[in-house]
Design an enzyme around this catalytic site. Structure first.
Site, short mmCIF file in Angstrom:
data_model
loop_
_atom_site.label_atom_id
_atom_site.label_comp_id
_atom_site.label_asym_id
_atom_site.label_seq_id
_atom_site.Cartn_x
_atom_site.Cartn_y
_atom_site.Cartn_z
N HIS A 1 1.93 0.57 -2.26
CA HIS A 1 0.63 -0.11 -2.25
C HIS A 1 0.31 -0.61 -0.84
O HIS A 1 1.17 -0.63 0.04
CB HIS A 1 0.64 -1.24 -3.26
CG HIS A 1 0.90 -0.77 -4.66
ND1 HIS A 1 2.17 -0.76 -5.22
CD2 HIS A 1 0.06 -0.24 -5.60
CE1 HIS A 1 2.09 -0.28 -6.45
NE2 HIS A 1 0.84 0.06 -6.71
N SER B 1 -2.51 2.43 -10.13
CA SER B 1 -2.55 1.19 -9.36
C SER B 1 -3.06 1.40 -7.94
O SER B 1 -3.52 0.43 -7.31
CB SER B 1 -1.17 0.54 -9.33
OG SER B 1 -0.21 1.41 -8.76
N ASP C 1 7.82 -2.68 -0.98
CA ASP C 1 6.85 -1.82 -1.66
C ASP C 1 6.14 -0.99 -0.60
O ASP C 1 5.28 -1.49 0.14
CB ASP C 1 5.84 -2.68 -2.43
CG ASP C 1 4.80 -1.85 -3.18
OD1 ASP C 1 4.70 -0.63 -2.93
OD2 ASP C 1 4.05 -2.43 -4.00
#
Length: 474
Positions: free
Chosen positions: A446, A186, A443
């Site tokens: 990312h 990702s 998070d």
């Protein structure tokens, strides 16, 4: 995902030993001879590891030390055997060791420098969040409630040169009738979204499309139709096959890899003109990796096919996977047509005490990069894997040069650039209550876009435009 880093050991020089007194009447036993050969091979291997993994990376006035990997006895034995097998052709081996490291786009080291704030926004950001229709909700931090946009205005300044000014039209001309594909996890998808936004700005409306999960598979494709150019992303979080290969349902905690099985994925990479690989974040759940036992071929994504495995130290498994990948690249890539990149490790920021914020919660509420460091920064990056990657690129690729995009140290400073609580959770935007609980929901893996991945793509852009044009293919 939180990762506690084990202290890495450094290879120590072997102590000098006094030779045993001669006993001409007692020949050396076979067991003694084998032990002596093993000790010599181990000493030579440790010397090689120390030289290849202890280089320091200086960034923005501080030092990020590339630590020597903790290697198991098994890996030492495998390396010693490998050295013995390669020793039959000393001339070839010496020639390989004298080869220069993979070339970078500029004469200077683009990856050493400093972050500088562009308050006027003249050079950063390279596009606006609202101007890129292809950004997903996972990365649109401002739209998701972030109030400060300063993370978009930090520009990377190499120490001895300048990055070329980013020109989307020039890049698309280089990509005319070609394919650029990101392969990995990702974080590479994060970088792919960035590249799509970087190039789409010069493509007229109606001349650009994006298809996700093409043919219900692992491929997403952005197409600039006027240029017949594509910017693609292929989901393969370990590069080799694993039980986490479903491009839409892959939240598998009990991860198992088949470290010799790559053909199923790699068949989709053939004929691509620019390949950008990464694999890192999916390795951090456990200190030991589960490696499939028995045949590593033709394994499905579920059921009992992944139930028999062995536990292998993370750096050992990482090295074997990259050797499988490197062997495929060397056998199947035409270096006259295809340019290959391997991305360094994208760091997490879940330990605020490491940068002096003892009362902080992961990367939440961080609005500035880490600056004015005078001591090594240790935020938990597994530098052993960084060293393994550099070693495989240097020793296991003979035909195809691979450009190592060394983003790790410079990205460690960007604690401010993560999506934090301004993102999705299980496909849905965080609620106000969830945003108020960063310990659970932030998070810190990312990155917001525009943001740090644009700089990573700027490095790739610099390499592409500085390279000679490959021959035309029909």
């Amino acid at each position: 995902m939180q990762h506690r880093r084990k202290p890495a050991s450094s290879a120590a020089p072997s102590a000098a030993k006094t030779p045993p007194s001669r006993r001409p009447t007692a020949p050396l036993s076979l067991a003694g001879l084998l032990v002596a050969v093993f000790l010599v091979a181990t000493f030579l291997y440790n010397e090689d590891v120390t030289k290849s993994t202890s280089a320091d990376v200086a960034v923005a006035g501080s030092v990020a030390t590339s630590r020597s990997p903790e290697l198991s006895r098994r890996q030492q034995q495998e390396e010693a055997q490998e050295e013995a097998q390669e020793g039959g052709d000393h001339h070839e081996k010496d020639h390989q060791q004298q080869q220069p490291p993979p070339q970078r786009a500029a004469a200077c080291d683009l990856y050493q420098g400093r972050w500088t704030f562009d308050a006027a926004g003249e050079l950063s950001p390279l596009y606006r969040e609202s101007e890129c229709e292809f950004l997903t909700e996972q990365v649109t931090c401002m739209r998701n409630g972030r109030r400060d946009d300063s993370y978009q205005k930090w520009r990377w300044q190499p120490a001895g040169c300048d990055l070329p000014r980013f020109d989307a039209a020039l890049l698309l001309e280089r990509l005319r009738n070609k394919r650029l594909m990101f392969v990995g996890d990702s974080l590479n998808r994060n970088q792919w979204e960035s590249m799509v936004c970087l190039v789409q700005s010069v493509v007229p409306r109606g001349q650009k499309t994006l298809q996700k999960f093409v043919n219900n598979g692992s491929l997403n494709v952005f197409t600039a139709h006027e240029y017949n150019a594509t910017v693609e992303f292929y989901w393969a979080p370990f590069l080799v096959q694993s039980n986490s290969d479903d491009p839409q349902v892959h939240s598998v905690m009990d991860r198992v890899i088949a470290w010799r099985a790559i053909a199923k994925h790699a068949n989709k990479w053939k004929g691509v003109d620019y390949l950008v690989f990464n694999t890192y974040i999916w390795w951090l759940n456990t200190f030991e990796m589960k490696v499939l036992k028995g045949s590593n071929k033709n394994k499905g994504g579920g059921g009992g096919g992944w139930s028999k495995y062995a536990l292998v130290d993370r750096p050992v498994a990482y090295r074997e996977v990259l050797k499988t990948w490197a062997k495929w690249v060397d056998r199947h890539i035409d270096p006259n047509r295809t340019t290959v990149f391997f991305m360094g490790m994208s760091p997490n920021h879940i330990t605020p005490w490491a940068w002096g914020n003892d009362g902080g919660i992961k990367c939440a509420m961080e609005t500035q990069p880490i600056v004015n460091r005078t001591a090594p920064l240790n935020i938990g990056t597994d530098w052993r894997l960084h060293g393994v990657a550099r070693g495989v690129l240097a020793r296991h690729l003979r035909r195809v040069p691979v450009h190592f995009v060394d983003i790790t140290a410079l990205s460690e400073f960007r604690k401010d650039a993560h999506t934090s609580v301004h993102t999705l959770r299980q496909g849905k935007l965080l609620t106000p209550d969830q945003q108020a609980d960063p310990k659970t929901y932030a998070d810190c893996i990312h990155w917001c876009l525009p943001g740090l991945p644009d700089t990573w793509n700027h490095f790739i852009y610099a390499q592409i435009i500085s390279s000679p044009l490959p021959p035309l293919h029909h």
